[in-house]
Write a protein that holds these residues in place. Structure first.
Motif, PDB file in Angstrom:
ATOM      1  N   ASP A   1      45.372  -0.276 -10.406  1.00  0.00           N
ATOM      2  CA  ASP A   1      43.968  -0.359  -9.997  1.00  0.00           C
ATOM      3  C   ASP A   1      43.440   1.062  -9.841  1.00  0.00           C
ATOM      4  O   ASP A   1      43.852   1.784  -8.927  1.00  0.00           O
ATOM      5  CB  ASP A   1      43.874  -1.121  -8.676  1.00  0.00           C
ATOM      6  CG  ASP A   1      42.451  -1.481  -8.278  1.00  0.00           C
ATOM      7  OD1 ASP A   1      41.522  -1.182  -9.045  1.00  0.00           O
ATOM      8  OD2 ASP A   1      42.293  -2.071  -7.197  1.00  0.00           O
TER       9      ASP A   1
ATOM     10  N   ARG B   1      48.408  -1.026  -6.951  1.00  0.00           N
ATOM     11  CA  ARG B   1      47.769  -1.717  -5.837  1.00  0.00           C
ATOM     12  C   ARG B   1      48.814  -1.882  -4.728  1.00  0.00           C
ATOM     13  O   ARG B   1      49.945  -2.281  -4.994  1.00  0.00           O
ATOM     14  CB  ARG B   1      47.234  -3.072  -6.284  1.00  0.00           C
ATOM     15  CG  ARG B   1      46.398  -3.754  -5.216  1.00  0.00           C
ATOM     16  CD  ARG B   1      45.758  -5.010  -5.726  1.00  0.00           C
ATOM     17  NE  ARG B   1      44.691  -4.683  -6.667  1.00  0.00           N
ATOM     18  CZ  ARG B   1      44.092  -5.577  -7.443  1.00  0.00           C
ATOM     19  NH1 ARG B   1      44.462  -6.843  -7.400  1.00  0.00           N
ATOM     20  NH2 ARG B   1      43.141  -5.218  -8.256  1.00  0.00           N
TER      21      ARG B   1
ATOM     22  N   ASP C   1      43.843   2.831 -16.793  1.00  0.00           N
ATOM     23  CA  ASP C   1      43.739   2.948 -15.339  1.00  0.00           C
ATOM     24  C   ASP C   1      43.823   1.597 -14.653  1.00  0.00           C
ATOM     25  O   ASP C   1      44.193   1.518 -13.480  1.00  0.00           O
ATOM     26  CB  ASP C   1      42.412   3.611 -14.950  1.00  0.00           C
ATOM     27  CG  ASP C   1      42.407   5.101 -15.255  1.00  0.00           C
ATOM     28  OD1 ASP C   1      43.503   5.708 -15.272  1.00  0.00           O
ATOM     29  OD2 ASP C   1      41.312   5.659 -15.473  1.00  0.00           O
ATOM     30  N   ASN C   2      43.461   0.530 -15.371  1.00  0.00           N
ATOM     31  CA  ASN C   2      43.461  -0.812 -14.798  1.00  0.00           C
ATOM     32  C   ASN C   2      44.250  -1.739 -15.717  1.00  0.00           C
ATOM     33  O   ASN C   2      43.905  -1.884 -16.887  1.00  0.00           O
ATOM     34  CB  ASN C   2      42.027  -1.332 -14.638  1.00  0.00           C
ATOM     35  CG  ASN C   2      41.208  -0.424 -13.742  1.00  0.00           C
ATOM     36  OD1 ASN C   2      41.553  -0.231 -12.585  1.00  0.00           O
ATOM     37  ND2 ASN C   2      40.153   0.168 -14.281  1.00  0.00           N
TER      38      ASN C   2
END
Length: 144
Positions: free
Chosen positions: A35, A40, A17-18
């Motif tokens: 993000d 993002r 997810d990140n």
């Protein structure tokens, strides 16, 4: 777009997810951030020609270095700089696959030579572009 799709593909392939995602294409490298599982965004948009578009877009940095960008040393300098692009070259591995022993046997000969040559690892492939359209060649390249 390709770079935005790379973010979605990176999330799908890794399950992360990140992450910081780097998309290295033929002419550029794009870097963006996942993000919370989503790209993002930059509310002021992309920068085009030095101006912000003011249309929300993926927050991304693009660099003019890709998989087939020429990397060279500055000619004639005592402390040469590394130069990146703007010329594009066929990657040596791809040339070897496409032209087989014509490339590999010459590379082997270059490896056995007592001294390295300035043009080692470089090959010319006739592309069919008329001579009148050829541009950006050095003197040695034009002679070849």
């Amino acid at each position: 777009s390709g770079p935005a799709a790379s973010l979605v593909g990176a999330r799908h392939m890794t399950g992360l997810d990140n992450a910081v995602v780097s998309d290295i294409g033929g002419t550029t490298t794009d870097v963006a951030v996942l993000d919370g599982g989503r790209p993002r965004l930059d509310p002021e948009g992309a920068t085009v020609g030095g101006f912000r578009t003011m249309v929300e877009a993926v927050a991304m940095r693009t660099f003019g270095l890709g998989g087939d960008s020429e990397v060279a040393l500055e000619d004639g300098a005592l402390n040469p700089k590394i130069l990146l692009g703007p010329r594009r070259l066929v990657p040596l591995a791809l040339a070897g696959m496409a032209h087989g022993s014509a490339v590999t046997s010459e590379l082997e000969r270059q490896l056995r030579a007592p001294n390295p040559g300035r043009m080692d690892g470089r090959f010319a492939v006739r592309t069919g572009v008329p001579d009148r359209l050829a541009a950006g060649l050095t003197g040695a390249e034009a002679k070849l």
